[in-house]
Design a protein around this motif. Structure first.
Motif, PDB file in Angstrom:
ATOM      1  N   TYR A  14      23.998  93.560 101.581  1.00  0.00           N
ATOM      2  CA  TYR A  14      25.179  92.735 101.643  1.00  0.00           C
ATOM      3  C   TYR A  14      24.736  91.678 102.663  1.00  0.00           C
ATOM      4  CZ  TYR A  14      28.214  96.331  99.410  1.00  0.00           C
ATOM      5  OH  TYR A  14      28.866  97.175  98.669  1.00  0.00           O
ATOM      6  N   ALA A  15      25.071  90.502 102.526  1.00  0.00           N
ATOM      7  CA  ALA A  15      24.889  89.506 103.501  1.00  0.00           C
ATOM      8  C   ALA A  15      25.914  88.278 103.473  1.00  0.00           C
ATOM      9  CB  ALA A  15      23.410  88.730 102.897  1.00  0.00           C
ATOM     10  N   LEU A  16      26.186  87.736 104.410  1.00  0.00           N
ATOM     11  CA  LEU A  16      27.301  86.757 104.470  1.00  0.00           C
ATOM     12  C   LEU A  16      26.482  85.382 104.311  1.00  0.00           C
ATOM     13  CD1 LEU A  16      30.286  85.971 104.981  1.00  0.00           C
ATOM     14  CD2 LEU A  16      29.683  86.023 107.331  1.00  0.00           C
ATOM     15  N   GLY A  20      30.050  83.167 100.765  1.00  0.00           N
ATOM     16  CA  GLY A  20      30.818  84.227 101.240  1.00  0.00           C
ATOM     17  C   GLY A  20      29.864  85.362 101.142  1.00  0.00           C
ATOM     18  N   LEU A  21      30.498  86.580 101.091  1.00  0.00           N
ATOM     19  CA  LEU A  21      29.992  87.884 101.082  1.00  0.00           C
ATOM     20  C   LEU A  21      29.060  88.071  99.715  1.00  0.00           C
ATOM     21  CD1 LEU A  21      29.393  90.219 102.890  1.00  0.00           C
ATOM     22  CD2 LEU A  21      31.109  91.443 101.656  1.00  0.00           C
ATOM     23  N   ALA A  22      27.890  88.380  99.683  1.00  0.00           N
ATOM     24  CA  ALA A  22      27.121  88.350  98.698  1.00  0.00           C
ATOM     25  C   ALA A  22      26.481  89.717  98.600  1.00  0.00           C
ATOM     26  CB  ALA A  22      25.955  87.387  98.478  1.00  0.00           C
ATOM     27  N   ARG A  23      25.990  90.292  97.464  1.00  0.00           N
ATOM     28  CA  ARG A  23      25.502  91.547  97.287  1.00  0.00           C
ATOM     29  C   ARG A  23      23.856  91.375  96.749  1.00  0.00           C
ATOM     30  NH1 ARG A  23      28.198  96.346  94.591  1.00  0.00           N
ATOM     31  NH2 ARG A  23      26.682  97.384  95.482  1.00  0.00           N
ATOM     32  N   VAL A  52      25.599  95.094 106.926  1.00  0.00           N
ATOM     33  CA  VAL A  52      25.764  93.581 106.502  1.00  0.00           C
ATOM     34  C   VAL A  52      24.930  92.562 107.383  1.00  0.00           C
ATOM     35  CG1 VAL A  52      27.431  91.969 106.307  1.00  0.00           C
ATOM     36  CG2 VAL A  52      28.077  94.332 105.880  1.00  0.00           C
ATOM     37  N   LEU A  54      24.349  88.834 108.705  1.00  0.00           N
ATOM     38  CA  LEU A  54      24.952  87.546 109.221  1.00  0.00           C
ATOM     39  C   LEU A  54      23.994  86.487 109.425  1.00  0.00           C
ATOM     40  CD1 LEU A  54      27.510  89.461 111.612  1.00  0.00           C
ATOM     41  CD2 LEU A  54      27.686  88.806 109.189  1.00  0.00           C
TER      42      LEU A  54
END
Length: 84
Positions: A14-16, A20-23, A52, A54
């Motif tokens: 997961y990365a912001l 938005g939040l992406a997988r 996650v 950021l």
């Protein structure tokens, strides 16, 4: 993890991102600069990043207000410690 021309690759579950939040995001960095950020990509030979991911946050901490206060606590105005 290493590629041609000094490129390095990392993968996050997961990365912001700005969208938005992406997988399943792969990051590639060459010579200290991001050259690609690819959501929805396989891990491949990239190093895994835990948790996650950021974006880096800027350190906006400043002591500029001290310059404005300089001299204002003297001559009957108290001391720094009484002001504080």
């Amino acid at each position: 993890m290493s590629g041609a021309g000094g490129a390095r690759r990392w993968h996050a579950a997961y990365a912001l991102l700005p969208t938005g939040l992406a997988r399943e995001v792969t990051f590639e960095v060459t010579d200290g600069r991001f050259t690609s950020v690819t959501p929805g990509s396989p891990v491949g030979d990239a190093a895994l990043l835990p948790g996650v991911v950021l974006p880096g946050l800027a350190n906006a901490h400043s002591h500029a207000f001290h310059r404005a206060l300089r001299g204002r606590t003297h001559a009957g105005g108290g001391t720094f410690w009484t002001w504080r």
